[in-house]
Scaffold this active site. Structure first.
Site, PDB file in Angstrom:
ATOM      1  CB  CYS A  59      -4.429  -2.653   3.935  1.00 37.71           C
ATOM      2  SG  CYS A  59      -4.131  -2.355   5.313  1.00 37.71           S
TER       3      CYS A  59
ATOM      4  CD  GLU B 188      -2.545   1.344   2.441  1.00 34.68           C
ATOM      5  OE1 GLU B 188      -2.871   2.009   2.594  1.00 34.68           O
ATOM      6  OE2 GLU B 188      -2.765   0.408   3.106  1.00 34.68           O
TER       7      GLU B 188
ATOM      8  CE  LYS C 135      -7.571   1.198   2.751  1.00 37.34           C
ATOM      9  NZ  LYS C 135      -6.205   0.873   3.859  1.00 37.34           N
TER      10      LYS C 135
END
Length: 265
Positions: free
Chosen positions: A147, A44, A113
């Site tokens: 994540c 990330e 994200k």
């Protein structure tokens, strides 16, 4: 169909130093290609570093910006696809994003994200609104999450229903949540019958302590390759024949009863 050999780069690079991180990525791509990998996955926000604070606006760039161009050169030079994380600028908004570049240097997919974790991310980033982003590589349907996204089973199940074979999850998994890498990710792979490549940062960075433990988990819930706590490059196989056999033997997706699940949303 042959397996897709996949390399996982566990590294935090040098936060705030894009040129240095591109050098690390280039060196990793050379090692991955030498090991026969067709895909390299980095963590990330690898392009810039994660704990960069108020440098986020300065280092953010468009999806077709100079970072994408540099990664495309790396991909072409070493003949493999590369997934990298970066802060994406779109007008006044900044997204925590990841982008997949093909072995020919073509941008295959860009994901923002959707579930932002903690005060840092919620201060600097806008959440994405497209839950399933996919691309095809060597006959394998690849999906992208980042994540915290993988900790929501709905996200992974949506990918399974959309036909994702290999889910790439660049991450910045920090202490004391290492159980996600150790336990949650293999379970996600099993319950949704796909491969999950979970690729973490490592060591101290600002106020965070990243735990490493990157892994490639298979649809049978077993971990095919696992990194330790330090800087490391590990390689594993994504086997489409094994995936097909596992899906035929495991009834989760067949036995779903969507009509009962309306209350979940």
């Amino acid at each position: 169909m042959p397996s897709l050999r996949t390399a996982l780069l566990q590294s935090s690079g040098r936060p705030g130093a894009v040129a240095e991180n591109l050098k690390v990525l280039d060196e990793a791509a050379a090692r991955a290609a030498g090991a026969g990998a067709r895909l390299l996955v980095s963590p990330e926000l690898f392009l810039t570093g994660y704990a960069i604070g108020d440098a986020v606006p300065e280092l953010a760039e468009r999806a077709d910006g100079p970072g994408a161009g540099a990664v495309a050169e790396i991909a072409v030079r070493h003949g493999l696809a590369v997934l990298y994380g970066y802060p994406e600028r779109d007008g006044e908004r900044i997204f925590n994003a990841s982008q997949l570049i093909g072995p020919d240097g073509v941008r295959l997919a860009n994901y923002r994200k959707t579930h932002l974790f903690g005060c840092f991310e919620q201060e600097w980033f806008t959440p994405g609104d497209q839950p399933v982003v996919q691309a095809d590589l060597d006959g394998i349907r690849i999906g992208l999450l980042i994540c915290y996204d993988v900790e929501f089973p709905e996200n992974v199940r949506a990918h399974a229903l959309a036909g994702t074979d290999l889910l790439l999850v660049p991450t910045a998994q920090m202490h004391p949540f290492q159980f996600v890498a150790e336990s949650v990710v293999p379970v996600r792979a099993f319950e949704s019958q796909l491969y999950v490549a979970y690729v973490n940062r490592t060591g101290p960075e600002g106020e965070f302590e990243f735990v490493g433990l990157s892994c490639l988990a298979g649809p049978d819930g077993t971990v095919r390759t696992r990194a330790g706590r330090g800087e490391e490059l590990v390689v594993g196989e994504v086997d489409p024949e094994f995936l097909a056999a596992s899906r035929a033997a495991n009834p989760y997706l067949r036995d779903r009863r969507p009509g009962l699940y309306g209350s979940l949303v």
